[in-house]
Motif scaffolding. Structure first.
Motif: not given
Length: 185
Positions: A101-113, A133-140
């Motif tokens: 499952e993706k953390l966000s519908p806009k990006f590829g990061y997953t719960l596995a990460e 780690r996945v750095r989503l904060l800095f992306v969006d």
């Protein structure tokens, strides 16, 4: 005339490293830059060999690859950052498809990460995962805030935490993440 400044401009400060040996034989390295870490290490080991009176050896680490090395990574896939560990993360999804499952519908990061970050990268907070780690904060930042509850729940299962921990993590992360959002007037 204006008084002369005592300090140096940071670009003028030497970035070279120095290897120092104390009177009691302690070898210390100071200075340097991340881009020359191998040379710094080689110089330090060479000095330690000299100080300890050990037989000289040629450096054998110049061609060693760091953990995760992968030749010709696919830079278009965000998973490239995991290097040779990528198949292990993908295997987590094979073992438990829900982790795909993706953390966000806009990006590829997953719960596995998220699970990988907890199990293998010592992540202990939602901020650890979404910022470092996945750095989503800095992306969006908005997407990171939306993902925070899902990340906290996944981490809680991994770490044996309760709902109060989940709530505190989401609240703390959301408060911090709001600082990464620019609101136009």
């Amino acid at each position: 005339a204006a008084p002369k400044k005592e300090g140096k401009n940071t670009k003028e400060i030497s970035r070279s490293h120095k290897v120092i040996t104390s009177d009691n034989g302690l070898v210390t390295i100071t200075g340097g830059k991340w881009t020359s870490y191998r040379l710094m290490a080689e110089d330090t080991v060479d000095k330690a060999i000299e100080v300890a009176g050990l037989p000289e050896r040629k450096c054998v680490t110049k061609k060693f690859h760091i953990h995760g090395y992968r030749k010709n990574p696919n830079l278009a896939d965000h998973m490239y950052v995991y290097g040779s560990d990528e198949p292990k993360i993908l295997n987590l999804i094979k073992e438990n498809p829900a982790l795909g499952e993706k953390l966000s519908p806009k990006f590829g990061y997953t719960l596995a990460e998220v699970v990988w970050a907890v199990r293998e990268e010592m992540a202990l907070s939602v901020e650890d995962v979404l910022a470092r780690r996945v750095r989503l904060l800095f992306v969006d930042a908005r997407e990171a805030m939306a993902a925070a509850p899902k990340v906290a729940e996944t981490m809680a299962r991994e770490l044996g935490r309760d709902q109060a921990w989940i709530d505190a993590q989401v609240e703390s992360f959301t408060k911090m993440a709001k600082n990464y959002i620019f609101e136009e007037n």
